[in-house]
Enzyme design. Structure first.
Site, mmCIF file in Angstrom:
data_model
loop_
_atom_site.group_PDB
_atom_site.id
_atom_site.type_symbol
_atom_site.label_atom_id
_atom_site.label_comp_id
_atom_site.label_asym_id
_atom_site.label_seq_id
_atom_site.Cartn_x
_atom_site.Cartn_y
_atom_site.Cartn_z
ATOM 1 N N SER A 42 3.763 -11.296 -2.244
ATOM 2 C CA SER A 42 3.139 -10.194 -2.963
ATOM 3 C C SER A 42 3.777 -10.014 -4.339
ATOM 4 C CB SER A 42 3.231 -8.925 -2.109
ATOM 5 O OG SER A 42 2.385 -7.913 -2.588
ATOM 6 N N ASP B 273 -7.288 -9.760 3.411
ATOM 7 C CA ASP B 273 -6.132 -9.149 2.761
ATOM 8 C C ASP B 273 -6.634 -8.082 1.786
ATOM 9 O OD1 ASP B 273 -3.900 -8.471 1.290
ATOM 10 O OD2 ASP B 273 -3.277 -10.526 0.876
ATOM 11 N N HIS C 221 -2.022 -8.943 4.851
ATOM 12 C CA HIS C 221 -1.207 -9.200 3.668
ATOM 13 C C HIS C 221 0.174 -9.764 3.998
ATOM 14 C CE1 HIS C 221 -0.377 -8.793 -0.563
ATOM 15 N NE2 HIS C 221 0.638 -7.963 -0.372
#
Length: 270
Positions: free
Chosen positions: A96, A218, A246
């Site tokens: 991320s 996601d 995610h």
């Protein structure tokens, strides 16, 4: 000075290999998020784990809100950690916003970072013209406002949406616990730095080999974002995972390990 950065960021290094494999967690996480992944690579790599400043067991007393008001400072921490440990030829696995931080670090120190594994990355979460990052500014404003008013409610709301794995509720609880164990004021600032940032302009500056891992369903990084990143990152490969949500390194670690091993083996052969 070298020891300061290692203590501040709670750096741990272990493994029996010589090539470093460094893991950078995302927003609301800490280095423990990788505990299902690192055992598979300890034999052949030198594992390096750390907590971003303000996260996990980093030194909260050393956190400077002015310094960490931009992602650049987190990226420079990555470079400093590598320098303190005398690392080179580093494979950085970033999740991320940790992926964005890794990309920035590779721009500042391409002589140190050799490869990037970008897990569910997004260079910009906001919709801007033709670019669809997934969120309107009002959406992010609402998320930040909820953090301010009801942090516990925010954590319980966001964790299942991000994890997307109803078969294993313990994964969601693990993520929610990580959220709740983060200092609230620091988490609020990191959320703003993460979700309001636009790092698209930096993509063409990344020169190292990159693997983009795109999971299914996601909410933070839609498939179109993975395609966008592949189009704007030189020397990049896009791999779509079967894992939902995610956090594929938590929800489906076996697939994650297989895909990463296959990519690293192919990179060595080529």
């Amino acid at each position: 000075m070298p020891q300061d950065i290692l203590k501040r960021n709670n750096v741990r290094s272990f493994g029996r290999g010589s090539q470093p494999m460094m893991f950078a967690h995302g927003f609301g996480g800490n280095q423990q998020m990788w505990h299902r992944i690192t055992p598979a690579f300890e034999e052949n790599y030198r594992i390096v784990l750390f907590d971003h400043m303000g996260s996990g067991k980093s030194d909260l007393g050393a956190y400077d809100p002015d310094r960490y008001g931009e992602l650049k400072s987190f990226a420079l921490d990555v470079v400093e950690i590598c320098e303190a440990l005398n690392l080179s030829d580093v494979i950085l696995v970033g999740h991320s916003v940790g992926a964005t931080i890794g990309m920035l670090a590779s721009i500042y120190a391409p002589q140190i970072l050799a490869q990037l594994i970008l897990v569910c990355p997004s260079p910009c979460y906001l919709n801007e013209g033709d670019y669809q990052g997934g969120f309107e500014r009002s959406d992010i404003d609402g998320l930040i406002d909820l953090m301010d008013k009801n942090y516990i409610g925010w954590a319980s709301y966001l964790a299942p949406l991000a994890m997307k794995n109803e078969d294993f509720p313990e994964f969601t609880l693990e993520l929610e616990s990580s959220f709740l164990n983060t200092d609230r004021s620091i988490a609020n600032q990191f959320a703003k730095v993460t979700f309001y940032a636009d790092s698209r302009k930096f993509l063409p500056q990344v020169s190292v080999l990159s693997l983009i891992l795109q999971s299914t369903d996601d909410i933070f990084a839609a498939p179109e974002i993975g395609v966008y990143m592949q189009q704007h990152l030189r020397n990049s490969t896009l791999k779509n995972l079967e894992a939902n949500g995610h956090f594929p390194h938590i929800s489906n670690p076996s697939e994650f390990i297989v895909v990463l091993n296959e990519y690293l083996t192919a990179s060595l052969i080529s």
